[in-house]
Design a protein around this motif. Structure first.
Motif, PDB file in Angstrom:
ATOM      1  N   LEU A 493      -2.675  55.622  94.200  1.00 43.59           N
ATOM      2  CA  LEU A 493      -3.845  56.274  93.606  1.00 43.59           C
ATOM      3  C   LEU A 493      -5.116  55.827  94.315  1.00 43.59           C
ATOM      4  N   ASN A 494      -5.162  54.477  94.611  1.00 38.97           N
ATOM      5  CA  ASN A 494      -6.313  53.946  95.341  1.00 38.97           C
ATOM      6  C   ASN A 494      -6.478  54.606  96.689  1.00 38.97           C
ATOM      7  N   LEU A 495      -5.337  54.754  97.402  1.00 38.37           N
ATOM      8  CA  LEU A 495      -5.387  55.332  98.748  1.00 38.37           C
ATOM      9  C   LEU A 495      -5.832  56.794  98.664  1.00 38.37           C
ATOM     10  N   LEU A 496      -5.282  57.512  97.673  1.00 39.45           N
ATOM     11  CA  LEU A 496      -5.647  58.926  97.516  1.00 39.45           C
ATOM     12  C   LEU A 496      -7.146  59.043  97.197  1.00 39.45           C
ATOM     13  N   LYS A 497      -7.598  58.166  96.297  1.00 42.44           N
ATOM     14  CA  LYS A 497      -9.014  58.252  95.899  1.00 42.44           C
ATOM     15  C   LYS A 497      -9.921  57.908  97.076  1.00 42.44           C
ATOM     16  N   ASN A 498      -9.534  56.845  97.877  1.00 40.25           N
ATOM     17  CA  ASN A 498     -10.337  56.486  99.061  1.00 40.25           C
ATOM     18  C   ASN A 498     -10.394  57.662 100.034  1.00 40.25           C
ATOM     19  N   GLY A 499      -9.252  58.338 100.202  1.00 39.50           N
ATOM     20  CA  GLY A 499      -9.203  59.500 101.113  1.00 39.50           C
ATOM     21  C   GLY A 499     -10.105  60.617 100.599  1.00 39.50           C
ATOM     22  N   TYR A 500     -10.053  60.805  99.306  1.00 34.65           N
ATOM     23  CA  TYR A 500     -10.894  61.838  98.682  1.00 34.65           C
ATOM     24  C   TYR A 500     -12.373  61.502  98.892  1.00 34.65           C
ATOM     25  N   ASP A 501     -12.721  60.142  98.650  1.00 29.75           N
ATOM     26  CA  ASP A 501     -14.109  59.701  98.828  1.00 29.75           C
ATOM     27  C   ASP A 501     -14.574  59.911 100.263  1.00 29.75           C
ATOM     28  N   ALA A 502     -13.676  59.637 101.208  1.00 28.34           N
ATOM     29  CA  ALA A 502     -14.060  59.686 102.632  1.00 28.34           C
ATOM     30  C   ALA A 502     -14.395  61.112 103.068  1.00 28.34           C
ATOM     31  N   ALA A 503     -13.877  62.118 102.318  1.00 26.87           N
ATOM     32  CA  ALA A 503     -14.114  63.499 102.750  1.00 26.87           C
ATOM     33  C   ALA A 503     -15.058  64.228 101.793  1.00 26.87           C
ATOM     34  N   GLY A 538     -13.348  58.760 108.551  1.00 29.78           N
ATOM     35  CA  GLY A 538     -12.670  57.862 109.497  1.00 29.78           C
ATOM     36  C   GLY A 538     -13.256  56.459 109.415  1.00 29.78           C
ATOM     37  N   LEU A 539     -12.734  55.560 110.260  1.00 32.93           N
ATOM     38  CA  LEU A 539     -13.156  54.159 110.187  1.00 32.93           C
ATOM     39  C   LEU A 539     -13.759  53.738 111.504  1.00 32.93           C
ATOM     40  N   ASP A 540     -14.935  53.061 111.438  1.00 27.99           N
ATOM     41  CA  ASP A 540     -15.391  52.463 112.695  1.00 27.99           C
ATOM     42  C   ASP A 540     -14.721  51.091 112.822  1.00 27.99           C
ATOM     43  N   PHE A 551     -14.313  42.585  98.123  1.00 22.87           N
ATOM     44  CA  PHE A 551     -15.743  42.951  97.969  1.00 22.87           C
ATOM     45  C   PHE A 551     -16.347  43.617  99.196  1.00 22.87           C
ATOM     46  N   PHE A 552     -15.517  44.053 100.140  1.00 19.89           N
ATOM     47  CA  PHE A 552     -16.065  44.858 101.244  1.00 19.89           C
ATOM     48  C   PHE A 552     -16.071  46.314 100.786  1.00 19.89           C
ATOM     49  N   THR A 553     -17.245  46.851 100.771  1.00 16.46           N
ATOM     50  CA  THR A 553     -17.358  48.258 100.376  1.00 16.46           C
ATOM     51  C   THR A 553     -18.541  48.898 101.095  1.00 16.46           C
ATOM     52  N   THR A 554     -18.424  50.195 101.335  1.00 12.28           N
ATOM     53  CA  THR A 554     -19.557  50.921 101.937  1.00 12.28           C
ATOM     54  C   THR A 554     -20.102  51.933 100.927  1.00 12.28           C
ATOM     55  N   LYS A 555     -19.496  51.865  99.706  1.00 11.37           N
ATOM     56  CA  LYS A 555     -19.921  52.857  98.711  1.00 11.37           C
ATOM     57  C   LYS A 555     -20.961  52.235  97.782  1.00 11.37           C
ATOM     58  N   ASP A 557     -21.475  52.693  94.682  1.00  6.05           N
ATOM     59  CA  ASP A 557     -20.923  52.288  93.389  1.00  6.05           C
ATOM     60  C   ASP A 557     -19.567  51.587  93.550  1.00  6.05           C
ATOM     61  N   GLY A 558     -19.217  51.203  94.777  1.00  2.49           N
ATOM     62  CA  GLY A 558     -17.880  50.608  95.018  1.00  2.49           C
ATOM     63  C   GLY A 558     -17.843  49.126  94.659  1.00  2.49           C
ATOM     64  N   LEU A 559     -16.628  48.648  94.346  1.00  4.31           N
ATOM     65  CA  LEU A 559     -16.430  47.220  94.063  1.00  4.31           C
ATOM     66  C   LEU A 559     -15.894  46.482  95.293  1.00  4.31           C
ATOM     67  N   LEU A 563      -8.630  47.863  98.170  1.00  2.00           N
ATOM     68  CA  LEU A 563      -7.659  47.650  99.256  1.00  2.00           C
ATOM     69  C   LEU A 563      -7.126  46.219  99.268  1.00  2.00           C
ATOM     70  N   SER A 564      -7.992  45.243  98.928  1.00  2.00           N
ATOM     71  CA  SER A 564      -7.492  43.856  98.940  1.00  2.00           C
ATOM     72  C   SER A 564      -6.418  43.684  97.869  1.00  2.00           C
ATOM     73  N   ILE A 565      -6.604  44.299  96.703  1.00  2.00           N
ATOM     74  CA  ILE A 565      -5.570  44.226  95.660  1.00  2.00           C
ATOM     75  C   ILE A 565      -4.327  45.004  96.097  1.00  2.00           C
ATOM     76  N   GLY A 587     -10.641  61.198 110.138  1.00  2.00           N
ATOM     77  CA  GLY A 587      -9.879  60.617 109.049  1.00  2.00           C
ATOM     78  C   GLY A 587      -9.013  59.456 109.495  1.00  2.00           C
ATOM     79  N   CYS A 588      -8.245  58.953 108.546  1.00  2.00           N
ATOM     80  CA  CYS A 588      -7.337  57.855 108.888  1.00  2.00           C
ATOM     81  C   CYS A 588      -6.098  57.895 107.995  1.00  2.00           C
ATOM     82  N   GLU A 589      -5.165  57.017 108.353  1.00  2.00           N
ATOM     83  CA  GLU A 589      -3.894  57.030 107.624  1.00  2.00           C
ATOM     84  C   GLU A 589      -3.552  55.597 107.177  1.00  2.00           C
TER      85      GLU A 589
HETATM   86  P1  ADP Z   1     -14.134  50.534  97.347  1.00  2.00           P
HETATM   87  O1  ADP Z   1     -13.360  51.829  97.311  1.00  2.00           O
HETATM   88  O2  ADP Z   1     -14.505  50.075  96.015  1.00  2.00           O
HETATM   89  O3  ADP Z   1     -15.205  50.497  98.324  1.00  2.00           O
HETATM   90  P2  ADP Z   1     -11.819  49.590  98.720  1.00  2.00           P
HETATM   91  O4  ADP Z   1     -11.345  48.216  98.969  1.00  2.00           O
HETATM   92  O5  ADP Z   1     -10.876  50.564  98.202  1.00  2.00           O
HETATM   93  O6  ADP Z   1     -13.100  49.441  97.823  1.00  2.00           O
HETATM   94  O7  ADP Z   1     -12.395  50.162 100.103  1.00  2.00           O
HETATM   95  C1  ADP Z   1     -13.202  49.328 100.882  1.00  2.00           C
HETATM   96  C2  ADP Z   1     -13.909  50.120 101.906  1.00  2.00           C
HETATM   97  O8  ADP Z   1     -13.044  50.610 102.888  1.00  2.00           O
HETATM   98  C3  ADP Z   1     -14.548  51.339 101.397  1.00  2.00           C
HETATM   99  O9  ADP Z   1     -15.860  51.077 100.848  1.00  2.00           O
HETATM  100  C4  ADP Z   1     -14.663  52.198 102.637  1.00  2.00           C
HETATM  101  O10 ADP Z   1     -15.789  51.872 103.409  1.00  2.00           O
HETATM  102  C5  ADP Z   1     -13.449  51.829 103.406  1.00  2.00           C
HETATM  103  N1  ADP Z   1     -12.406  52.843 103.275  1.00  2.00           N
HETATM  104  C6  ADP Z   1     -11.334  52.752 102.471  1.00  2.00           C
HETATM  105  N2  ADP Z   1     -10.534  53.822 102.594  1.00  2.00           N
HETATM  106  C7  ADP Z   1     -11.108  54.613 103.519  1.00  2.00           C
HETATM  107  C8  ADP Z   1     -10.770  55.888 104.081  1.00  2.00           C
HETATM  108  N3  ADP Z   1      -9.686  56.555 103.746  1.00  2.00           N
HETATM  109  N4  ADP Z   1     -11.617  56.404 105.001  1.00  2.00           N
HETATM  110  C9  ADP Z   1     -12.709  55.734 105.352  1.00  2.00           C
HETATM  111  N5  ADP Z   1     -13.101  54.535 104.864  1.00  2.00           N
HETATM  112  C10 ADP Z   1     -12.296  53.977 103.942  1.00  2.00           C
END
Ligand code: ADP
Length: 614
Positions: A493-503, A538-540, A551-555, A557-559, A563-565, A587-589
């Protein structure tokens, strides 16, 4: 032995002949009156009969009418005749007498008296002779390793008595001589062997050396002792002279008659004299020291004897044993101490692990709530839709009723829609409740495709305008993983939501997500791989480096915990969570790998079963 006058020798020879002709197994003395005397013939039968003929004469005179005979026998023969009762008296050397005394109850009644200056109890010695001028041999101790000539090892004077003196020097004649040459009778052969150089030394009985002047000058005596009243050179202590002994069956009256008759003999008249029995204790002592004759049993290994002999080895062994026991006890003690330490450490570790597990479960729970929180904005909207539809159908039913246009068909259609929408809303809420529930970790055998389908259903159920999620499962139908289904669902669910957020905000086409399930290769061989792919930002390189850090986040409202969990959960399942750059596109996988378990005998649970569990 006293020498007989020459005339008597002839008579002796005649008597010997008579004696030899007499049957060995004569009737007992009592019955026929015959008296038989066994004599040790150590110089041969002829010599013995000559030597003892005065005894024969004296007894014949003293016992008129009773035939008296002398039987000359060797050691074994004398023993056998005494044992069989074929003789009434015996005359033998002191050593042999002591043996027969112990074994057959022979009892001395007289001892030969050698005449002054010798006393009967100090009559026999032995001499060790070497060639005169042999400077290499000075003491008995020098005999070790030499060649020695003896008549036989049975003789008393001439071997056994010397053996005792050698033993006192630590020499064992059977072991410590280069050669023990047995020359046999007569004893003069010993002189010859030494004279010819065939032996370095010879053992002879006392006073034999002195019997020939030539020998006196040609030989010297080794280990000569100063023995008062002994007229010859001797290398040994002195022992009593030959005894005359009775046997158990000898009638006492006859013994008395014989003793009285022989005590009356005198050297002057008969050439031989007898005395009252001497003390043969010195002979016993000799045998006891040598542990031979009647004391041969002392040689049998007793515990004490063995202990005395091998005490060094026993002590060494005891020391080793003690050291080994000490070592074992110490090792045992250390093992106990170490085991206690390990147990304590293990208990502490288990307590810590339990705490970590509890914390982890708590964190998982919070993370799930967090995901739900993030999705809940759209959840309200999502629930709104079925509720609005339900409301619409209900109002339409009311309106039709008011207008009188309420048909059965319309009621059936509206009720069907209402039920369908309510079911949809219920399904969404049910899944969310199941997902948000707080519970302990479990392990279940589940098909990876079922896990993915559940996660996708939850994901899509919670989002209005959820993007399309294509699922491609190429695993065999019976492939299973042994996992906590809820935790894996949380990861997906986390991966799906991150993918959704990224797009988010990108064209609809870029929002689509894809889930691919297949068997891993390379590092992931033996694992089921569930890959979640998006076509978003995608990811740089910097983000890829720190992606799994807490606690690494680029969002905004992100925590930054998702991904660490997720990685912790993957590793707790002996799996991995990795990220791949999208192949040639945006994007990424993310790939979650889980060890494949042996297929269950029962068919894997269906996605619906899982939904039902929750
Ligand atoms: P959060 O979603 O709360 O930020 P996560 O640990 O799930 O915490 O993600 C950490 C960070 O990794 C995100 O803030 C984002 O910058 C990056 N990230 C995660 N998944 C993706 C993805 N599918 N595409 C691009 N960046 C991602």
């Amino acid at each position: 032995m006293p020498a007989s006058p020459g005339g008597r020798r002839l008579i002796g020879a005649v008597l010997l002949l008579l004696a030899l002709l007499a049957p060995v197994r004569a009737a007992p003395a009592d019955a026929a009156g015959a008296v038989r005397i066994g004599v040790l013939a150590f110089l041969g039968a002829e010599a013995a009969s000559g030597e003892w003929s005065p005894v024969l004469r004296r007894l014949q005179a003293a016992l008129p009418g009773r035939p008296v005979s002398l039987v000359q026998l060797d050691h074994g023969g004398l023993h056998d005749a005494a044992a069989a009762g074929d003789i009434d008296f015996l005359i033998t050397n002191p050593g042999h007498y002591v043996e027969l005394e112990a074994e057959l109850g022979a009892s001395r009644i007289l001892t030969l008296d050698p005449g002054p200056p010798r006393a009967p109890e100090r009559a026999i010695g032995s001499t060790v002779i070497v060639k005169a001028g042999n400077g290499a041999l000075r003491t008995l101790a020098d005999l070790r390793g030499r060649r020695i000539a003896v008549v036989s090892t049975d003789v008393f004077g001439g071997f056994q008595t010397i053996w005792r003196e050698l033993a006192a020097q630590g020499i064992d004649p059977q072991r410590d001589f280069a050669e023990l040459k047995i020359v046999g009778l007569p004893m003069t052969g010993v002189f010859d062997a030494v004279a010819r150089g065939e032996a370095d030394a010879g053992f002879v009985r006392g006073c034999l050396l002195e019997s020939r002047d030539a020998w006196r000058t040609a030989f010297t005596v080794l280990g000569a002792r100063n023995e008062p009243d002994y007229p010859c050179a001797t290398s040994t202590r002195l022992y009593p002279d030959w005894p005359l002994a009775t046997l158990r069956h000898t009638p006492p009256a006859l013994a008395k008659e014989v003793a009285v008759a022989l005590l009356a003999m005198s050297t002057a008249r008969d050439g031989m004299e007898w005395a009252v029995p001497a003390d043969y204790q010195s002979v016993h002592e000799m045998f006891r020291e040598l542990q031979t004759g009647p004391y041969a049993y002392l040689r049998e290994p007793t515990l004490m004897a063995l202990a005395e002999r091998y005490w060094r080895w026993i002590a060494a062994f005891a020391l080793l044993l003690a050291a080994w026991i000490l070592y074992t006890v110490r090792v045992e003690h250390l093992v106990h101490a170490r085991t206690a330490e390990l147990r304590a450490a293990l208990a502490a570790r288990e307590a810590l692990e339990a705490r970590i597990r509890a914390n982890q479960e708590q964190a998982d729970h919070l993370a799930r709530l967090s995901v739900l929180g993030e999705l809940s904005g759209t959840l309200a909207h999502e629930l709104n839709q079925p509720l609005a539809t339900i409301a619409n159908y209900a109002q339409s039913l009311i309106r039709r009723s008011d207008n009188g246009r309420l048909t059965d068909a319309a009621v059936r259609e509206a009720s069907g829609e209402i039920a369908g929408q309510a079911e949809r809303a219920g399904g969404i809420l049910g899944r969310i409740r199941g997902f948000a529930r707080k519970r302990a970790t479990v392990r279940e055998r589940v098909a990876p495709g079922a896990l993915a389908a559940d996660a996708v259903a939850l994901f899509r159920g919670m989002l209005a305008n959820a993007p399309e999620v294509a699922v491609d499962d190429t695993l065999p139908a019976d492939a299973v993983v042994e996992v906590d289904p809820l935790q894996i669902q949380q990861v997906l669910l986390n991966l799906l939501k991150n993918g959704y957020d990224a797009a988010r905000g990108l064209p609809r086409e870029r929002q689509r997500l894809a889930v691919r399930i297949d068997e891993g290769k390379g590092d992931n061989a033996g694992h089921a791989c569930i890959a979640v792919r998006d076509h978003g930002s995608g990811l740089d390189a910097a983000a890829r480096e720190r992606l799994f850090e807490p606690f690494f986040t680029t969002k905004p409202d992100g925590l930054g915990l998702g991904l660490s969990i997720c990685r912790t959960i993957a590793e707790a399942h002996l799996g991995r969570l990795t990220v791949d750059g999208a192949d040639g596109g945006p994007g990424c996988e993310f790939v979650l790998s889980l060890p494949l378990g042996a297929p269950a005998s029962a068919s894997p649970e269906s996605p619906t079963d899982h939904a039902a569990h929750r």
